[in-house]
Design a protein around this motif. Structure first.
Motif, PDB file in Angstrom:
ATOM      1  N   TYR A 179     -20.668  12.155 -50.282  1.00  0.00           N
ATOM      2  CA  TYR A 179     -19.843  11.648 -49.187  1.00  0.00           C
ATOM      3  C   TYR A 179     -20.502  10.458 -48.486  1.00  0.00           C
ATOM      4  N   LEU A 180     -21.824  10.434 -48.436  1.00  0.00           N
ATOM      5  CA  LEU A 180     -22.515   9.270 -47.882  1.00  0.00           C
ATOM      6  C   LEU A 180     -22.196   8.029 -48.708  1.00  0.00           C
ATOM      7  N   ARG A 181     -22.192   8.162 -50.030  1.00  0.00           N
ATOM      8  CA  ARG A 181     -21.855   7.037 -50.905  1.00  0.00           C
ATOM      9  C   ARG A 181     -20.388   6.619 -50.733  1.00  0.00           C
ATOM     10  N   LEU A 182     -19.510   7.581 -50.535  1.00  0.00           N
ATOM     11  CA  LEU A 182     -18.083   7.278 -50.476  1.00  0.00           C
ATOM     12  C   LEU A 182     -17.632   6.783 -49.103  1.00  0.00           C
ATOM     13  N   PHE A 183     -18.263   7.325 -48.035  1.00  0.00           N
ATOM     14  CA  PHE A 183     -17.790   7.035 -46.675  1.00  0.00           C
ATOM     15  C   PHE A 183     -18.845   6.405 -45.763  1.00  0.00           C
ATOM     16  N   GLU A 184     -20.092   6.301 -46.265  1.00  0.00           N
ATOM     17  CA  GLU A 184     -21.190   5.726 -45.488  1.00  0.00           C
ATOM     18  C   GLU A 184     -21.403   6.490 -44.183  1.00  0.00           C
ATOM     19  N   GLU A 185     -21.312   7.802 -44.273  1.00  0.00           N
ATOM     20  CA  GLU A 185     -21.450   8.660 -43.090  1.00  0.00           C
ATOM     21  C   GLU A 185     -22.140   9.959 -43.492  1.00  0.00           C
ATOM     22  N   ARG A 186     -23.047  10.426 -42.620  1.00  0.00           N
ATOM     23  CA  ARG A 186     -23.765  11.675 -42.882  1.00  0.00           C
ATOM     24  C   ARG A 186     -23.113  12.824 -42.110  1.00  0.00           C
ATOM     25  N   ARG A 187     -22.804  13.886 -42.826  1.00  0.00           N
ATOM     26  CA  ARG A 187     -22.287  15.092 -42.187  1.00  0.00           C
ATOM     27  C   ARG A 187     -22.406  16.232 -43.184  1.00  0.00           C
ATOM     28  N   VAL A 188     -22.731  17.429 -42.699  1.00  0.00           N
ATOM     29  CA  VAL A 188     -22.868  18.579 -43.582  1.00  0.00           C
ATOM     30  C   VAL A 188     -22.041  19.729 -43.034  1.00  0.00           C
ATOM     31  N   SER A 189     -21.376  20.451 -43.912  1.00  0.00           N
ATOM     32  CA  SER A 189     -20.585  21.603 -43.480  1.00  0.00           C
ATOM     33  C   SER A 189     -21.504  22.763 -43.121  1.00  0.00           C
ATOM     34  N   ILE A 190     -20.995  23.654 -42.287  1.00  0.00           N
ATOM     35  CA  ILE A 190     -21.723  24.881 -41.969  1.00  0.00           C
ATOM     36  C   ILE A 190     -22.037  25.635 -43.247  1.00  0.00           C
ATOM     37  N   SER A 191     -21.090  25.665 -44.162  1.00  0.00           N
ATOM     38  CA  SER A 191     -21.278  26.369 -45.430  1.00  0.00           C
ATOM     39  C   SER A 191     -22.474  25.829 -46.199  1.00  0.00           C
ATOM     40  N   MET A 192     -22.531  24.507 -46.372  1.00  0.00           N
ATOM     41  CA  MET A 192     -23.609  23.938 -47.170  1.00  0.00           C
ATOM     42  C   MET A 192     -24.948  24.040 -46.445  1.00  0.00           C
ATOM     43  N   ALA A 193     -24.963  23.819 -45.129  1.00  0.00           N
ATOM     44  CA  ALA A 193     -26.209  23.938 -44.365  1.00  0.00           C
ATOM     45  C   ALA A 193     -26.747  25.365 -44.410  1.00  0.00           C
ATOM     46  N   SER A 194     -25.837  26.342 -44.483  1.00  0.00           N
ATOM     47  CA  SER A 194     -26.261  27.744 -44.424  1.00  0.00           C
ATOM     48  C   SER A 194     -27.070  28.179 -45.637  1.00  0.00           C
ATOM     49  N   GLY A 195     -27.038  27.405 -46.717  1.00  0.00           N
ATOM     50  CA  GLY A 195     -27.784  27.762 -47.923  1.00  0.00           C
ATOM     51  C   GLY A 195     -29.123  27.072 -48.056  1.00  0.00           C
ATOM     52  N   THR A 196     -29.581  26.405 -46.982  1.00  0.00           N
ATOM     53  CA  THR A 196     -30.814  25.622 -47.079  1.00  0.00           C
ATOM     54  C   THR A 196     -32.080  26.404 -46.801  1.00  0.00           C
ATOM     55  N   GLY A 197     -31.973  27.495 -46.024  1.00  0.00           N
ATOM     56  CA  GLY A 197     -33.175  28.163 -45.533  1.00  0.00           C
ATOM     57  C   GLY A 197     -33.729  27.518 -44.285  1.00  0.00           C
ATOM     58  N   LEU A 198     -33.016  26.522 -43.741  1.00  0.00           N
ATOM     59  CA  LEU A 198     -33.431  25.818 -42.518  1.00  0.00           C
ATOM     60  C   LEU A 198     -32.415  25.999 -41.389  1.00  0.00           C
ATOM     61  N   PHE A 199     -31.462  26.904 -41.560  1.00  0.00           N
ATOM     62  CA  PHE A 199     -30.283  26.984 -40.711  1.00  0.00           C
ATOM     63  C   PHE A 199     -30.206  28.350 -40.049  1.00  0.00           C
ATOM     64  N   ASP A 200     -29.954  28.381 -38.757  1.00  0.00           N
ATOM     65  CA  ASP A 200     -29.795  29.640 -38.037  1.00  0.00           C
ATOM     66  C   ASP A 200     -28.372  30.146 -38.256  1.00  0.00           C
ATOM     67  N   GLN A 201     -28.245  31.270 -38.981  1.00  0.00           N
ATOM     68  CA  GLN A 201     -26.922  31.782 -39.341  1.00  0.00           C
ATOM     69  C   GLN A 201     -26.145  32.293 -38.135  1.00  0.00           C
ATOM     70  N   HIS A 202     -26.845  32.614 -37.054  1.00  0.00           N
ATOM     71  CA  HIS A 202     -26.185  33.192 -35.887  1.00  0.00           C
ATOM     72  C   HIS A 202     -25.663  32.119 -34.931  1.00  0.00           C
ATOM     73  N   THR A 203     -26.414  31.035 -34.766  1.00  0.00           N
ATOM     74  CA  THR A 203     -25.985  29.954 -33.862  1.00  0.00           C
ATOM     75  C   THR A 203     -25.252  28.835 -34.584  1.00  0.00           C
ATOM     76  N   CYS A 204     -25.321  28.846 -35.919  1.00  0.00           N
ATOM     77  CA  CYS A 204     -24.734  27.786 -36.751  1.00  0.00           C
ATOM     78  C   CYS A 204     -25.302  26.416 -36.384  1.00  0.00           C
ATOM     79  N   GLU A 205     -26.613  26.372 -36.200  1.00  0.00           N
ATOM     80  CA  GLU A 205     -27.338  25.132 -35.933  1.00  0.00           C
ATOM     81  C   GLU A 205     -28.621  25.134 -36.756  1.00  0.00           C
ATOM     82  N   TRP A 206     -29.236  23.960 -36.905  1.00  0.00           N
ATOM     83  CA  TRP A 206     -30.533  23.886 -37.569  1.00  0.00           C
ATOM     84  C   TRP A 206     -31.541  24.730 -36.807  1.00  0.00           C
ATOM     85  N   ASP A 207     -32.425  25.403 -37.522  1.00  0.00           N
ATOM     86  CA  ASP A 207     -33.429  26.281 -36.915  1.00  0.00           C
ATOM     87  C   ASP A 207     -34.600  25.427 -36.417  1.00  0.00           C
TER      88      ASP A 207
END
Length: 506
Positions: A179-207
């Motif tokens: 999407y960065l290549r297509l739209f020149e914008e950074r954004r990640v879904s809650i779904s994709m962020a949740s699989g990183t191991g860096l994401f707080d599953q309860h607050t839905c924010e980066w840990d």
């Protein structure tokens, strides 16, 4: 930059097609689905590719090469849309979870795509376990420390490839980079962020506490949003290349595992999905109300209101393919029939099937496959049967843990060609679980799941249960065979205990 939007149940009604991009670990697909989540005839594009591997544990691919492959698929879709007179409503996207790409200040990848299967970061996992209270981190992020996840990958990359690490201004997944290549914008879904191991599953924010100790700035990660925070208005060459897709909403990329459950019909606690593609997983979707992260399992998000909990194995269809390739004394056409002819657990073998390391439930990336009981009389088909049974026994361990999470689940749906194309493995799995296992009739469950979630967000589908998901006749467990496999599982666990400590690190 491309325009952004937020679409919900008030969204567009009408006829047309959702174009679903599905980036798996061996191919890229672009498929058109109608308002009932049925494949539009002629709108099915499939392009295979291969990951680069080496003896050190690499499992990677060039990021821009994958973007180009997606673009080729969309070229074909766009041309077919015009010929068929089909109106595109929106674009859905799902990709494999746990990928990592370093991106330089110009917005281009300066590292390969490091996939979940890349085990080179296994060497830093012990350091992470000394540095943190792993159980506390597991409860927040839903992930154990393992080479699959980003904490290990980032720490390894900083030590092993410091020049690449310094060049990387941003860190993101494959879907974000597309999407960065297509739209020149950074954004990640809650779904994709949740699989990183860096994401707080309860607050839905980066840990933030985890990032602070890892010395990773949150600014290097993409802003988190619900997947319905769409992008519109393709940039540069892409706007003219796919004119009919440029003005429709592009929903943020979702994790393929979550989409697989939705697409196969396991969209709530009444059903589990057992998927075997290249690897394997068993999962259940639940409402994201008060929850805890179960021991030995992971927790990610479908979206803000739904979580998916389960366990994953690094072994699945890759083991079946390896057996067919390696045990060449058996013609492939006869392989299935000869496997079925071997009585359950009659081979005298006990096998730990960690051909690609262990994920659930023990999370030991350095674990390797072991076989006990080989004799000069053991033949290739017996060995192959033992390997498939061994993988099924590991699924049995994960299933037992998952039953505590979803005790009311009434059915288990099998999906993925690695499983559903082998009646023998389906029967083995049903016997090990002691529960009926029904094969999904959906050939591309992850792709369909992505399209279904978009149709739901657009308000075209009001309730997922109103759409039928094709399911075949269930394979029924046989009580006497289930007892045989229970003894085999205990034997496997005993071997694992006796060999604890004998691990390899790539």
């Amino acid at each position: 930059m491309g325009h952004s939007g937020l679409l919900g149940s008030r969204g567009t009604q009408g006829t047309g097609s959702v174009i679903a991009i599905d980036i798996g670990s061996s191919s890229v697909r672009a498929i058109g689905y109608d308002a009932r989540a049925r494949v539009v005839p002629g709108l099915e594009i499939h392009r295979p590719y291969a990951l680069r591997t080496d003896a050190m544990g690499a499992m990677e691919v060039d990021a821009d090469a994958l973007v180009d492959l997606v673009a080729l698929c969309l070229d074909d879709v766009s041309a077919r849309l015009d010929r068929a007179g089909v109106t595109p409503l929106a674009v859905a996207c799902c990709t494999f979870w746990h990928s990592l790409i370093g991106v330089d200040p110009s917005g281009r990848a300066c590292t390969p795509v490091y996939t979940w299967a890349d085990t080179r970061s296994a060497s830093v996992v012990p350091h992470l376990r000394r540095l943190f209270d792993e159980e506390a981190v597991h409860q927040r992020t839903g992930a154990r420390f393992h080479s699959s996840y980003l904490p290990a990958k980032l720490l390894w990359l900083r030590e092993a490839c410091p020049d690449l690490f310094v060049r990387s201004l941003y860190w993101m997944s494959l879907g974000e980079y597309l999407y960065l290549r297509l739209f020149e914008e950074r954004r990640v879904s809650i779904s994709m962020a949740s699989g990183t191991g860096l994401f707080d599953q309860h607050t839905c924010e980066w840990d933030v506490p985890l990032l602070r100790t890892l010395q990773i700035s949150p600014d290097t990660l993409s802003p988190v949003a619900e997947f319905t925070r769409t992008m519109t208005g393709l940039r540069g060459q892409f706007a003219g290349r796919w004119q009919r897709l440029s003005t429709v909403p592009w929903f943020l990329a979702l994790g393929d595992g979550a989409c697989n459950n939705i697409g196969s019909g396991a969209y709530d606690e009444s059903s589990m999905a057992l998927m075997i593609g290249t690897s394997g997983a068993i999962r259940v979707v639940r409402e994201a109300a008060d929850f805890t992260v179960p021991r030995g399992l992971w927790t990610y998000h479908v979206d803000q209101r739904r979580i998916v909990q389960g366990g994953a194995l690094s072994e699945g269809g890759n083991v079946f393919a390896w057996l067919v390739h390696t045990m060449r004394t058996t013609p492939p056409a006869d392989f299935e029939a000869r496997l079925a002819a071997v009585p359950p657990d009659s081979h005298g073998l006990t096998l730990l099937p960690f051909f690609a390391g262990e994920r659930s439930p023990g999370w030991r990336p350095g674990a390797r496959a072991v076989v006990h009981g080989l004799t000069l009389a053991t033949d290739p088909v017996e060995f192959s049967r033992a390997a498939l049974e061994a993988v099924a026994l590991r699924f049995g361990l994960v299933f037992e843990l998952l039953c505590h999470v979803a005790p009311t689940a009434q059915s288990i749906i099998g999906s993925g060609a690695g499983l559903t194309e082998s009646p023998t493995w389906m029967q083995i799995m049903a016997d090990v679980l002691g529960r009926p296992l029904a094969p999904s009739g959906v050939p591309e469950a992850s792709s369909r799941g992505g399209a279904l979630l978009v149709l739901e967000a657009l308000g075209i589908v009001s309730d997922l249960s109103h759409l039928e998901s094709p399911i075949g006749p269930a394979f029924q467990p046989r009580a006497e065979i289930t007892r045989i496999y229970l003894r085999a599982q205990r034997r496997q666990q005993d071997l694992e205990t006796r060999l604890s400590g004998f691990e390899s690190t790539p």
